[in-house]
Design an enzyme around this catalytic site. Structure first.
Site, PDB file in Angstrom:
ATOM      1  N   GLY A 186     120.231 -24.477 -52.452  1.00 32.27           N
ATOM      2  CA  GLY A 186     119.744 -25.748 -52.986  1.00 32.27           C
ATOM      3  C   GLY A 186     120.464 -26.934 -51.874  1.00 32.27           C
ATOM      4  O   GLY A 186     120.241 -28.219 -52.466  1.00 32.27           O
ATOM      5  N   LYS A 187     120.853 -26.563 -50.886  1.00 35.51           N
ATOM      6  CA  LYS A 187     121.434 -27.668 -49.952  1.00 35.51           C
ATOM      7  C   LYS A 187     120.303 -28.808 -49.651  1.00 35.51           C
ATOM      8  O   LYS A 187     120.545 -29.765 -49.487  1.00 35.51           O
ATOM      9  CB  LYS A 187     122.043 -27.146 -48.692  1.00 35.51           C
ATOM     10  CG  LYS A 187     122.902 -25.908 -48.930  1.00 35.51           C
ATOM     11  CD  LYS A 187     123.813 -25.395 -47.558  1.00 35.51           C
ATOM     12  CE  LYS A 187     122.490 -24.659 -46.665  1.00 35.51           C
ATOM     13  NZ  LYS A 187     122.048 -23.392 -47.395  1.00 35.51           N
ATOM     14  N   SER A 188     119.266 -28.198 -49.113  1.00 34.38           N
ATOM     15  CA  SER A 188     118.029 -28.955 -48.546  1.00 34.38           C
ATOM     16  C   SER A 188     117.534 -29.916 -49.710  1.00 34.38           C
ATOM     17  O   SER A 188     117.134 -30.989 -49.354  1.00 34.38           O
ATOM     18  CB  SER A 188     117.127 -28.256 -47.619  1.00 34.38           C
ATOM     19  OG  SER A 188     118.010 -27.712 -46.630  1.00 34.38           O
TER      20      SER A 188
ATOM     21  N   HIS B 211     124.288 -20.475 -49.134  1.00 31.20           N
ATOM     22  CA  HIS B 211     123.576 -19.482 -48.635  1.00 31.20           C
ATOM     23  C   HIS B 211     122.089 -19.950 -48.382  1.00 31.20           C
ATOM     24  O   HIS B 211     121.947 -21.093 -49.237  1.00 31.20           O
ATOM     25  CB  HIS B 211     123.628 -18.057 -49.122  1.00 31.20           C
ATOM     26  CG  HIS B 211     123.430 -17.925 -50.741  1.00 31.20           C
ATOM     27  ND1 HIS B 211     122.040 -17.873 -51.147  1.00 31.20           N
ATOM     28  CD2 HIS B 211     124.118 -18.022 -51.734  1.00 31.20           C
ATOM     29  CE1 HIS B 211     121.905 -18.259 -52.588  1.00 31.20           C
ATOM     30  NE2 HIS B 211     123.278 -18.344 -53.100  1.00 31.20           N
TER      31      HIS B 211
ATOM     32  N   GLU C 225     121.034 -29.210 -41.108  1.00 24.94           N
ATOM     33  CA  GLU C 225     121.066 -28.074 -40.152  1.00 24.94           C
ATOM     34  C   GLU C 225     120.562 -28.496 -38.810  1.00 24.94           C
ATOM     35  O   GLU C 225     119.658 -27.751 -38.214  1.00 24.94           O
ATOM     36  CB  GLU C 225     120.317 -27.007 -40.615  1.00 24.94           C
ATOM     37  CG  GLU C 225     120.820 -26.284 -41.925  1.00 24.94           C
ATOM     38  CD  GLU C 225     120.268 -24.791 -42.224  1.00 24.94           C
ATOM     39  OE1 GLU C 225     120.084 -24.079 -41.277  1.00 24.94           O
ATOM     40  OE2 GLU C 225     119.958 -24.609 -43.543  1.00 24.94           O
TER      41      GLU C 225
END
Lengths: 302, 273
Positions: free
Chosen positions: B43-45, B39, B164
């Site tokens: 912490g993905k980016s 979501h 993204e």
């Protein structure tokens, strides 16, 4: 407040250098409805919505926004009240945050339109609460927030001005599913309060779930202007011509129709579609085929 | 198998908002196509920025093809890892498409006589060779992202991270970018490692493996066909199922099996009364 566009042409630049973008637009945006504007990139969607709060003035024709009529002769100072009535949430609005704290950023709009500090703070807090923003972060710099939180702050900035009409350009892009759902619910609740909502979206599932009416733009002209059910009853080939997708449920419904399934109207949600499909399946076949699948754990891909 | 990227016991705190990663580990194999989902704010980016050395971590280590990420190795590592960001408009520096691809090569001090061939080859790989002389602002979003990919490909990276990269594109632009990625993978096979950060589950399903990150923790890490059977768990993590899997869940007529839309339609027509 109704927004009525009549005989509108719009071109960027003038004379020989001018680039026509919108041609002969005649539409009425109804009060208290969600109107979606869809069309391929470059079809003129963003240019059209900028006419709705007079960020751009028509080259030809008129835009009537409530009491105000905008033509290419309208003076800049007459446009200020329109901006207060029509709020605009641009694509990736978080890129326009600027204040040192979240609260100050959201207060900026109301203050700009004459609210006192106290009124602005109250409006900002109400708006932030409404978009589900965590109250413990009000004094944070907006630039330390995650993308989803920044989007909320930017939305609150427009909500805090309490405009009668709100325009959203791709508001859910880049949000996770939960964030998207919250946003869709926000748009619905604005409509239910009697606000006029205009939504630009590439996501057809969103348009299907939300919109009352849909405008389709193609090469700067209106290709369709009709209720959402009527629009999505058009054949797939028509959507292909507009370079648009069908919503997933409807695309799948059409795929099954080719295989002999029969549906009574459009299935707007996955549960509705599941129910309509299930009625047409053979229970004995489910039993035999279903059990083979569960035994070897594999589907029969053919 | 060689690891392209090894993240071991990583600890990282945001400057103001406290700890994100606590003892986080993840390996990505050479030639693998990995999707990272989670979501907003999971912490993905931040993870991508840590791998590129754009942010400093507190403890643990990151290795890129065995080389430990630190100040001395930063330039060497960045020459192997290319990144495409979300907003196609923030990635252009050149006056024309070709200039833009040239910019990265100039930075690498590639001799100017070698550049035209390299630029053409890179643009060809993303299907944009015909646009070499166009001004970037005249391109669609999907075309811009493909040029951004070409600029990176010209530098012959071993790893490409896409953060993204399709989120701002319309359906056509998105399909064009995904199609280009599939072709690149086909062409380079194990010589190219792809890491794709995305919210889109149909997109995530293209990968060999999907890593799900939740508030800095690695909570799922497996092939899409296995992951998408976990409807409840995914919903609890704030993630949606791909359309065909969501429909199957609501149909509830057999043990869950992974099916694409096409496979599901074919199967349903067999069960039809």
């Amino acid at each position: 407040m109704v927004i009525k566009i009549e005989g509108l042409d719009f071109a960027y630049g003038a004379g020989k250098q001018s680039v026509p973008v919108l041609k002969n637009i005649n539409v009425t945006i109804q009060k208290g409805m969600i109107t979606a504007i869809i069309g391929q990139t470059g079809s003129g969607k963003s240019t059209l919505v900028q006419q709705l709060n007079a960020l751009l003035k028509p080259t030809k024709g008129t835009v009537q926004i409530g009491e105000h009529v905008v033509t290419n002769k309208t003076k800049e100072k007459e446009l200020a009240p329109i901006r207060a009535e029509v709020g605009m949430v641009f694509q990736f609005p978080e890129s326009q945050l600027f204040a040192p704290t979240v609260l100050e950023d959201v207060m900026y709009g109301p203050k700009n339109f004459g609210a006192t500090d106290e009124e602005a703070k109250k409006a900002a807090k109400t708006a932030l609460k409404r978009v589900g923003f965590d109250a413990t972060l009000y004094e944070q710099s907006p630039f330390n927030l995650s993308g989803g939180q920044m989007r909320r702050v930017a939305l609150a900035g427009v909500l805090a001005m309490n405009p009668q009409t709100m325009v959203f350009d791709e508001p859910a892009a880049g949000l996770d599913p939960q964030g998207q759902e919250e946003l869709l619910n926000l748009l619905k609740s604005l409509r239910d309060e009697g606000k006029t909502v205009v939504l630009i979206s590439h996501q057809m599932d969103q348009v299907l779930a939300l919109a009352d009416r849909v405008l389709v733009l193609k090469d700067g002209e209106i290709a369709a202007d009709e209720p959402v059910d009527q629009l999505f009853s058009r054949p797939q080939s028509w959507f292909a011509e507009q370079h648009l997708d069908l919503p997933e449920t409807i695309a799948f419904q059409k795929q099954l129709e080719e295989k002999g399934f029969v549906f009574d109207g459009l299935c707007k949600t996955v549960p509705d579609l599941a129910k309509a499909i299930k009625k047409q399946l053979d229970p004995t076949k489910i039993q035999t085929l279903g059990s083979t699948i569960s035994e070897n754990g594999e589907a029969n891909h053919e | 198998m060689t690891d392209a990227i090894t993240i071991k016991n990583l600890t990282y705190s945001y400057p103001e908002q406290g700890q994100l990663f606590d003892n986080f580990s993840l390996s990505i194999q050479e030639g693998e196509w990995l999707s990272i989902v989670g979501h907003n704010g999971s912490g993905k980016s931040t993870l991508a920025k840590l791998i590129l050395g754009l942010l400093d971590f507190d403890e643990g280590e990151i290795r890129v093809f065995g080389q430990k990420l630190q100040l001395e190795t930063l330039a060497a590592i960045r020459s192997q890892v290319g990144m495409v960001f979300q907003n196609p408009d923030n990635q252009f520096v050149g006056a024309t498409v070709a200039d833009d691809v040239a910019f990265g090569l100039e930075n690498r001090q590639v001799p100017s006589e070698e550049m035209p061939a390299m630029i053409e080859a890179a643009l060809k790989q993303v299907g944009m060779a015909a646009y070499a002389d166009r001004e970037p602002h005249t391109l669609s979003g999907g075309q811009k992202q493909r040029v951004a990919l070409a600029s990176i490909l010209a530098l012959q990276p071993k790893v490409i991270i896409l953060d993204e990269a399709t989120a701002m594109l319309d359906p056509e632009g998105k399909q064009a970018v995904l199609q280009t990625l599939k072709q690149l993978k086909e062409r380079y096979q194990s010589k190219l490692t792809l890491i794709m950060i995305t919210h889109d589950m149909e997109e995530a399903a293209l990968a060999d493996r999907v890593a799900v990150i939740d508030d800095g923790r690695l909570v799922e890490n497996e092939a899409p066909r296995a992951l998408f059977l976990k409807g409840q768990e995914l919903a609890a993590l704030g993630l949606a199922l791909p359309f065909a899997m969501a429909l199957q869940k609501d149909l509830a007529i057999d043990q869950p099996v992974y099916r694409t839309k096409q496979e599901l339609a074919t199967w349903l027509s067999k069960l039809k009364a």
